[in-house]
Design an enzyme around this catalytic site. Structure first.
Site, mmCIF file in Angstrom:
data_model
loop_
_atom_site.group_PDB
_atom_site.id
_atom_site.type_symbol
_atom_site.label_atom_id
_atom_site.label_comp_id
_atom_site.label_asym_id
_atom_site.label_seq_id
_atom_site.Cartn_x
_atom_site.Cartn_y
_atom_site.Cartn_z
ATOM 1 N N CYS A 126 0.800 -1.234 0.000
ATOM 2 C CA CYS A 126 0.000 0.000 0.000
ATOM 3 C C CYS A 126 0.832 1.284 0.000
ATOM 4 O O CYS A 126 0.505 2.247 -0.706
ATOM 5 C CB CYS A 126 -0.972 0.004 1.174
ATOM 6 S SG CYS A 126 -0.298 -0.654 2.696
ATOM 7 N N HIS A 241 -2.367 6.359 4.739
ATOM 8 C CA HIS A 241 -0.915 6.446 4.933
ATOM 9 C C HIS A 241 -0.431 7.806 4.418
ATOM 10 O O HIS A 241 -0.845 8.250 3.333
ATOM 11 C CB HIS A 241 -0.192 5.364 4.119
ATOM 12 C CG HIS A 241 -0.403 3.960 4.618
ATOM 13 N ND1 HIS A 241 -1.041 3.648 5.791
ATOM 14 C CD2 HIS A 241 -0.017 2.760 4.075
ATOM 15 C CE1 HIS A 241 -1.043 2.335 5.960
ATOM 16 N NE2 HIS A 241 -0.431 1.773 4.925
HETATM 17 N N1 LIG Z 1 -4.611 -3.532 5.040
HETATM 18 C C1 LIG Z 1 -4.004 -2.926 4.032
HETATM 19 O O1 LIG Z 1 -3.963 -1.680 3.937
HETATM 20 C C2 LIG Z 1 -3.358 -3.739 2.966
HETATM 21 C C3 LIG Z 1 -2.888 -3.090 1.822
HETATM 22 C C4 LIG Z 1 -2.281 -3.822 0.804
HETATM 23 C C5 LIG Z 1 -2.189 -5.190 0.951
HETATM 24 N N2 LIG Z 1 -2.653 -5.812 2.078
HETATM 25 C C6 LIG Z 1 -2.535 -7.277 2.162
HETATM 26 O O2 LIG Z 1 -3.835 -7.834 2.071
HETATM 27 C C7 LIG Z 1 -3.903 -9.038 2.854
HETATM 28 C C8 LIG Z 1 -5.064 -8.949 3.833
HETATM 29 O O3 LIG Z 1 -4.887 -7.821 4.648
HETATM 30 P P1 LIG Z 1 -6.055 -7.254 5.601
HETATM 31 O O4 LIG Z 1 -5.504 -5.996 6.137
HETATM 32 O O5 LIG Z 1 -7.368 -7.252 4.904
HETATM 33 O O6 LIG Z 1 -6.074 -8.382 6.777
HETATM 34 P P2 LIG Z 1 -7.284 -8.821 7.740
HETATM 35 O O7 LIG Z 1 -8.183 -7.681 8.025
HETATM 36 O O8 LIG Z 1 -6.614 -9.489 8.880
HETATM 37 O O9 LIG Z 1 -8.094 -9.908 6.875
HETATM 38 C C9 LIG Z 1 -7.584 -11.176 6.599
HETATM 39 C C10 LIG Z 1 -8.585 -11.966 5.794
HETATM 40 O O10 LIG Z 1 -8.010 -13.241 5.461
HETATM 41 C C11 LIG Z 1 -8.934 -14.263 5.831
HETATM 42 N N3 LIG Z 1 -8.272 -15.526 6.170
HETATM 43 C C12 LIG Z 1 -7.463 -15.791 7.218
HETATM 44 N N4 LIG Z 1 -7.111 -17.095 7.219
HETATM 45 C C13 LIG Z 1 -7.727 -17.671 6.155
HETATM 46 C C14 LIG Z 1 -7.802 -18.987 5.629
HETATM 47 N N5 LIG Z 1 -7.145 -19.987 6.215
HETATM 48 N N6 LIG Z 1 -8.545 -19.208 4.521
HETATM 49 C C15 LIG Z 1 -9.217 -18.188 3.919
HETATM 50 N N7 LIG Z 1 -9.212 -16.923 4.376
HETATM 51 C C16 LIG Z 1 -8.467 -16.662 5.484
HETATM 52 C C17 LIG Z 1 -9.644 -13.689 7.041
HETATM 53 O O11 LIG Z 1 -10.835 -14.427 7.278
HETATM 54 P P3 LIG Z 1 -11.471 -14.547 8.782
HETATM 55 O O12 LIG Z 1 -12.236 -13.275 8.996
HETATM 56 O O13 LIG Z 1 -12.321 -15.739 8.668
HETATM 57 O O14 LIG Z 1 -10.314 -14.703 9.736
HETATM 58 C C18 LIG Z 1 -9.893 -12.269 6.546
HETATM 59 O O15 LIG Z 1 -10.965 -12.250 5.637
HETATM 60 C C19 LIG Z 1 -2.521 -9.199 3.484
HETATM 61 O O16 LIG Z 1 -1.744 -10.034 2.672
HETATM 62 C C20 LIG Z 1 -1.965 -7.785 3.463
HETATM 63 O O17 LIG Z 1 -0.550 -7.771 3.429
HETATM 64 C C21 LIG Z 1 -3.239 -5.123 3.074
#
Ligand SMILES: NC(=O)c1ccc[n+]([C@@H]2O[C@H](COP(=O)([O-])OP(=O)(O)OC[C@H]3O[C@@H](n4cnc5c(N)ncnc54)[C@H](OP(=O)(O)O)[C@@H]3O)[C@@H](O)[C@H]2O)c1
Length: 342
Positions: A126, A241
């Site tokens: 991001c 950010h």
């Molecule tokens: N946040 C940002 O600004 C941002 C920006 C760019 C990229 N990213 C990337 O995007 C990804 C997710 O980030 P996030 O911030 O959205 O994290 P998050 O809020 O923690 O969400 C994680 C998601 O993954 C799911 N998950 C976890 N274990 C799983 C499994 N075994 N099978 C299927 N789904 C599963 C979770 O489901 P449950 O609800 O069931 O646990 C939830 O839907 C990461 O790789 C991060 O590096 C994030």
């Protein structure tokens, strides 16, 4: 088109669903996937209640597109499985970004990199994403020799649990209680500034986030020769950010020319009247798709350096919006054919 949203209950996944709805993304069916913990939960999307599925070999068949945001481990295992089943994957995790045969694409910057993808397309980190949207016009006009970056990154960049950690700590402190101990971050984040975003690998004095910013910026801009120094810092902000970016150009570029250039650039909005208190703020960027740029000024210590203040919504342009834009480009350019499966 059948679309899988993997990680649909998370910070990015729920934003992907919202952005698809806002942009009236042409999907006939959307299936949300998350962990076993969320299986069976319902999510409201475009007037329908969608039932959350767990990942399984049977459940992932028959999709044209999968938008992934469930972390690196899930992407490592499941993105190739979707691709083998003929689905084009746009992945938000860091796992595939630096692989040679995986394009790392920002819609306004290097859409041509989508040509020849092999089933998986990566979305950048991001903090990198919002910065390269602002840097691309400068690169094209004056070249870039070196970047010195300091970030001020919001907690939603770490995901939903980090947002709750900030809320719980701030609530406790404001009510005269001891804050719950830090669990997502190495230190208390409420009312604090932490000069560590992600982890230090053994023997490395830069964090993984800082390494990603340096490597991904060079890959997206297609310039291995840009010198980059990054310091990534976590601040107690929910969404958005902010970045201080010092840009050393190859050719002279005045602050006025830079301002005009960025004012006409796709995906950028210039907010730059500092004397009137007008500059980009995280709270103004939150909920917007544009990258906001201001405080554009000459660095008095170097005749070819400019300073910029770059702010973006990490969940939207930093992740979800770009993923949906990339999916739109893949569809528009006829690049979603199953024959391209890895
Ligand atoms: N946040 C940002 O600004 C941002 C920006 C760019 C990229 N990213 C990337 O995007 C990804 C997710 O980030 P996030 O911030 O959205 O994290 P998050 O809020 O923690 O969400 C994680 C998601 O993954 C799911 N998950 C976890 N274990 C799983 C499994 N075994 N099978 C299927 N789904 C599963 C979770 O489901 P449950 O609800 O069931 O646990 C939830 O839907 C990461 O790789 C991060 O590096 C994030």
């Amino acid at each position: 088109m059948r679309v899988a949203v993997v990680g649909a209950t998370g910070a990015v996944g729920s934003t992907i669903l919202r952005v698809m709805e806002e942009r009236t993304f042409a999907a006939d069916e959307v299936v949300p996937f998350a962990s076993e913990r969320s299986a069976g939960r319902t999510i409201e999307h475009s007037g329908s209640s969608l039932s959350v599925q767990a990942l399984s070999e049977e459940a992932i068949q028959g999709f044209d597109l999968a938008l992934f945001s469930a972390g690196s481990g899930i992407s490592e295992e499941w993105a190739p499985r979707f691709a083998s089943a003929g689905t084009t994957v746009v992945d938000n995790s860091s796992f595939w970004r630096m692989k040679e045969d995986v394009p790392l694409v920002v819609a306004e910057v290097n859409p041509e990199a989508l040509e020849g993808h092999r089933g998986i397309v990566a979305n950048p980190n991001c903090s990198t994403m919002q910065m390269v949207v602002a840097l691309k016009p400068i690169l094209d006009r004056a070249g870039i020799e070196r970047l010195v970056i300091s970030t001020y990154q919001s907690v939603s960049g770490t995901g939903q649990q980090a947002v709750e950690e900030l809320r719980d700590q701030a609530h406790a402190i404001l009510h005269g209680q001891n804050p719950p101990p830090a669990s997502v971050y190495p230190h208390q984040i409420a009312f604090n500034v932490v000069p560590q975003v992600e982890a230090f690998r053994e023997g490395d004095d830069h964090t993984t986030e800082e390494r990603k910013m340096m490597a991904e910026t060079r890959k997206i801009l297609g310039r291995e020769d840009i010198g980059i120094s990054a310091t990534c810092v976590r601040v107690p902000v929910y969404v958005g950010h902010s970045e201080s970016v010092n840009v050393q150009t190859r050719e002279p570029l005045s602050a006025e020319e830079c301002r005009d250039l960025l004012a006409g650039a796709p995906g950028v909005v210039v907010l730059d009247a500092p004397g009137d208190g007008i500059y980009p703020l995280a709270i103004d960027a939150a909920g917007r798709d544009d990258v906001l740029v201001g405080r554009i000024r000459r660095d008095p210590s170097h005749e070819r350096c400019l300073n910029l203040w770059v702010v973006g919504d990490n969940l939207r342009k930093g992740a979800a919006t770009n993923a949906v834009q990339v999916a739109e480009l893949l569809s528009l350019r006829g690049l979603m054919a199953p024959a391209r499966a890895a």
